[in-house]
Design an enzyme around this catalytic site. Structure first.
Site, PDB file in Angstrom:
ATOM      1  CG  HIS A 101     -51.497  52.136 -27.814  1.00 33.09           C
ATOM      2  ND1 HIS A 101     -50.607  52.381 -28.829  1.00 33.09           N
ATOM      3  CD2 HIS A 101     -51.350  50.831 -27.495  1.00 33.09           C
ATOM      4  CE1 HIS A 101     -49.958  51.267 -29.126  1.00 33.09           C
ATOM      5  NE2 HIS A 101     -50.380  50.307 -28.318  1.00 33.09           N
ATOM      6  CG  HIS A 103     -52.300  47.686 -24.105  1.00 30.07           C
ATOM      7  ND1 HIS A 103     -52.887  46.947 -25.100  1.00 30.07           N
ATOM      8  CD2 HIS A 103     -51.118  48.133 -24.624  1.00 30.07           C
ATOM      9  CE1 HIS A 103     -52.096  46.939 -26.172  1.00 30.07           C
ATOM     10  NE2 HIS A 103     -51.021  47.648 -25.901  1.00 30.07           N
TER      11      HIS A 103
HETATM   12  P1  AMP Z   1     -49.099  47.534 -29.013  1.00 30.66           P
HETATM   13  O1  AMP Z   1     -48.564  46.163 -29.307  1.00 30.66           O
HETATM   14  O2  AMP Z   1     -48.856  47.984 -27.610  1.00 30.66           O
HETATM   15  O3  AMP Z   1     -48.636  48.546 -30.032  1.00 30.66           O
HETATM   16  O4  AMP Z   1     -50.664  47.378 -29.114  1.00 30.66           O
HETATM   17  C1  AMP Z   1     -51.402  47.541 -30.268  1.00 30.66           C
HETATM   18  C2  AMP Z   1     -52.784  47.046 -29.961  1.00 30.66           C
HETATM   19  O5  AMP Z   1     -53.673  47.631 -30.869  1.00 30.66           O
HETATM   20  C3  AMP Z   1     -52.953  45.529 -30.078  1.00 30.66           C
HETATM   21  O6  AMP Z   1     -53.460  45.024 -28.849  1.00 30.66           O
HETATM   22  C4  AMP Z   1     -53.943  45.371 -31.232  1.00 30.66           C
HETATM   23  O7  AMP Z   1     -54.836  44.293 -31.027  1.00 30.66           O
HETATM   24  C5  AMP Z   1     -54.658  46.701 -31.207  1.00 30.66           C
HETATM   25  N1  AMP Z   1     -55.191  47.173 -32.483  1.00 30.66           N
HETATM   26  C6  AMP Z   1     -54.516  47.328 -33.652  1.00 30.66           C
HETATM   27  N2  AMP Z   1     -55.329  47.843 -34.600  1.00 30.66           N
HETATM   28  C7  AMP Z   1     -56.541  48.032 -34.011  1.00 30.66           C
HETATM   29  C8  AMP Z   1     -57.794  48.524 -34.466  1.00 30.66           C
HETATM   30  N3  AMP Z   1     -57.972  48.926 -35.724  1.00 30.66           N
HETATM   31  N4  AMP Z   1     -58.825  48.558 -33.583  1.00 30.66           N
HETATM   32  C9  AMP Z   1     -58.649  48.137 -32.305  1.00 30.66           C
HETATM   33  N5  AMP Z   1     -57.499  47.669 -31.826  1.00 30.66           N
HETATM   34  C10 AMP Z   1     -56.444  47.605 -32.651  1.00 30.66           C
END
Ligand code: AMP
Ligand code: ZN
Length: 137
Positions: A101, A103
């Site tokens: 993903h 950001h």
């Molecule tokens: P990373 O640390 O780069 O893997 O980012 C994961 C991101 O996903 C974090 O910013 C979380 O807040 C977000 N996240 C995790 N689960 C969900 C969800 N179900 N819906 C929306 N965002 C999520």
């Protein structure tokens, strides 16, 4: 390919509801549930890739084009003063969800979101050594 155990596969493919800012055949852009700033969003491919290194080149190039277009729309719509694209790979780099993903983080003057790092130091010898290691790959 989708991964049955992956929450972002389920969100990207609409099996789990999300606040979706954009969707096409290949991607979904959702709002992050723990936003760094107002409007923090995530660009998710609908196919499962654990991280950057699993992306094929075609998908990788589409990611940046899509991120650019959505970021511009968000910047205008939300009145952001700046924008960070952040993409974590591996636990050591802060990745917590192992479905690739990007950001999309709108930035506002004095938002104190704390996304940037504290600059360290490096010697010319270390720089040369790093260059040689990378060149050798
Ligand atoms: P990373 O640390 O780069 O893997 O980012 C994961 C991101 O996903 C974090 O910013 C979380 O807040 C977000 N996240 C995790 N689960 C969900 C969800 N179900 N819906 C929306 N965002 C999520
Ligand atoms: Zn997945």
């Amino acid at each position: 390919m989708k991964n049955n155990d992956c929450i972002f596969c389920k969100i990207a493919n609409g099996e789990i509801p999300s606040t979706t800012l954009y969707e096409d055949d290949a991607f979904r852009v959702i709002l992050d549930m723990g936003p760094a700033t107002r409007g923090h969003a995530l660009l998710l491919p609908k196919e499962h890739y654990a991280d950057l290194f699993e992306l094929d080149d075609e998908t990788a190039s589409k990611v940046l084009i899509r991120a650019k277009r959505i970021a511009l729309r968000m910047k205008n719509a939300l009145g952001a003063d700046g924008f960070n694209l952040v993409q974590n790979n591996g636990e050591a780099a802060g990745q917590t969800v192992f479905h690739f993903h990007m950001h999309l983080i709108p930035r506002y003057q004095d938002d104190h979101a704390g996304i940037l790092w504290k600059p360290g130091t490096v010697t010319p010898e270390e720089m040369e050594q790093i260059k040689e290691l990378v060149d050798g790959q």
